[in-house]
Design a protein around this motif. Structure first.
Motif, PDB file in Angstrom:
ATOM      1  N   GLN A  78       0.849  -1.190   0.000  1.00 11.99           N
ATOM      2  CA  GLN A  78       0.000   0.000   0.000  1.00 11.99           C
ATOM      3  C   GLN A  78       0.884   1.240   0.000  1.00 11.99           C
ATOM      4  OE1 GLN A  78      -3.675   0.259   0.255  1.00 11.99           O
ATOM      5  NE2 GLN A  78      -3.009   2.252  -0.462  1.00 11.99           N
ATOM      6  N   SER A  80       0.869   5.326   0.629  1.00 11.40           N
ATOM      7  CA  SER A  80       0.200   6.504   1.156  1.00 11.40           C
ATOM      8  C   SER A  80       1.069   7.703   0.771  1.00 11.40           C
ATOM      9  CB  SER A  80       0.055   6.398   2.677  1.00 11.40           C
ATOM     10  OG  SER A  80      -0.585   7.538   3.183  1.00 11.40           O
ATOM     11  N   PRO A  97      -4.147  -0.443  -3.734  1.00  4.86           N
ATOM     12  CA  PRO A  97      -3.192  -1.459  -3.263  1.00  4.86           C
ATOM     13  C   PRO A  97      -2.636  -2.287  -4.426  1.00  4.86           C
ATOM     14  CG  PRO A  97      -5.269  -1.597  -2.057  1.00  4.86           C
ATOM     15  CD  PRO A  97      -5.482  -0.652  -3.192  1.00  4.86           C
ATOM     16  N   HIS A 128       1.336  -5.583   3.775  1.00  9.92           N
ATOM     17  CA  HIS A 128       0.391  -6.289   4.648  1.00  9.92           C
ATOM     18  C   HIS A 128       0.201  -7.716   4.150  1.00  9.92           C
ATOM     19  CE1 HIS A 128      -0.870  -2.428   6.474  1.00  9.92           C
ATOM     20  NE2 HIS A 128      -0.567  -1.972   5.274  1.00  9.92           N
ATOM     21  N   ALA A 131      -5.341  -7.501   2.061  1.00 14.55           N
ATOM     22  CA  ALA A 131      -6.022  -6.212   2.101  1.00 14.55           C
ATOM     23  C   ALA A 131      -6.566  -5.964   3.502  1.00 14.55           C
ATOM     24  CB  ALA A 131      -7.139  -6.184   1.071  1.00 14.55           C
ATOM     25  N   GLY A 132      -6.137  -4.879   4.119  1.00 19.62           N
ATOM     26  CA  GLY A 132      -6.576  -4.554   5.471  1.00 19.62           C
ATOM     27  C   GLY A 132      -5.999  -5.483   6.524  1.00 19.62           C
ATOM     28  N   GLY A 133      -5.015  -6.301   6.148  1.00 15.78           N
ATOM     29  CA  GLY A 133      -4.456  -7.297   7.062  1.00 15.78           C
ATOM     30  C   GLY A 133      -3.319  -6.760   7.926  1.00 15.78           C
ATOM     31  N   LYS A 134      -2.646  -7.686   8.573  1.00  9.64           N
ATOM     32  CA  LYS A 134      -1.554  -7.389   9.493  1.00  9.64           C
ATOM     33  C   LYS A 134      -0.389  -6.726   8.746  1.00  9.64           C
ATOM     34  CE  LYS A 134       1.877  -9.767  12.285  1.00  9.64           C
ATOM     35  NZ  LYS A 134       2.440 -11.072  12.596  1.00  9.64           N
TER      36      LYS A 134
END
Length: 144
Positions: A78, A80, A97, A128, A131-134
């Motif tokens: 990801q 930013s 992503p 990560h 998606a949206g994981g650790k």
């Protein structure tokens, strides 16, 4: 007719040997890079970002401690982006992503769209396990 298979195998041996040599050289160069100061299960060893119009081109080198027979890690990278809007206001934008597969090392290259008029100055790269994981690793780097 029996010699045709031997000739074909001989023709393939040289390109395979050259490809293996290039893989070995790339691995040696990656090992020579300084470690990611933050450490982590996945290290962002180096990256280059270039703003090209309304896109951010990237080359990111990732490594992880993995045994030769380890299962490749499927994850998500990801970005930013910290930048300036056309009016000069500071903004942070999460880009789409990027799916990755990582053995011991990977060079991930590509380009992602930036919002219209945003001038990127800095990118936070985070990796990560989905998606949206650790979170497995991250690093903040400038845009050239």
């Amino acid at each position: 007719i029996g010699h045709g298979g031997e000739v074909a195998a001989g023709k393939l041996a040289a390109p395979r040997a050259e490809a293996q040599k290039l893989r070995d050289e790339m691995a040696a160069l990656i090992r020579a890079l300084p470690p990611d100061p933050r450490g982590g299960a996945v290290q962002v060893r180096a990256a280059s970002f270039t703003a090209q119009g309304n896109a951010l081109a990237y080359d990111v080198i990732l490594t992880r401690d993995a045994k030769a027979d380890a299962t490749p890690l499927a994850g998500v990278m990801q970005f930013s982006v910290l930048g300036l809007t056309p009016r000069g206001a500071e903004t942070t934008v999460a880009l789409k992503p990027v799916d990755i597969t990582l053995g011991a090392q990977a060079l991930v290259r590509g380009s992602l769209a930036l919002p219209e008029g945003v001038r990127a100055r800095q990118v936070t790269v985070s990796v990560h396990d989905g998606a949206g994981g650790k979170a497995l690793g991250m690093r903040v780097l400038p845009v050239r």
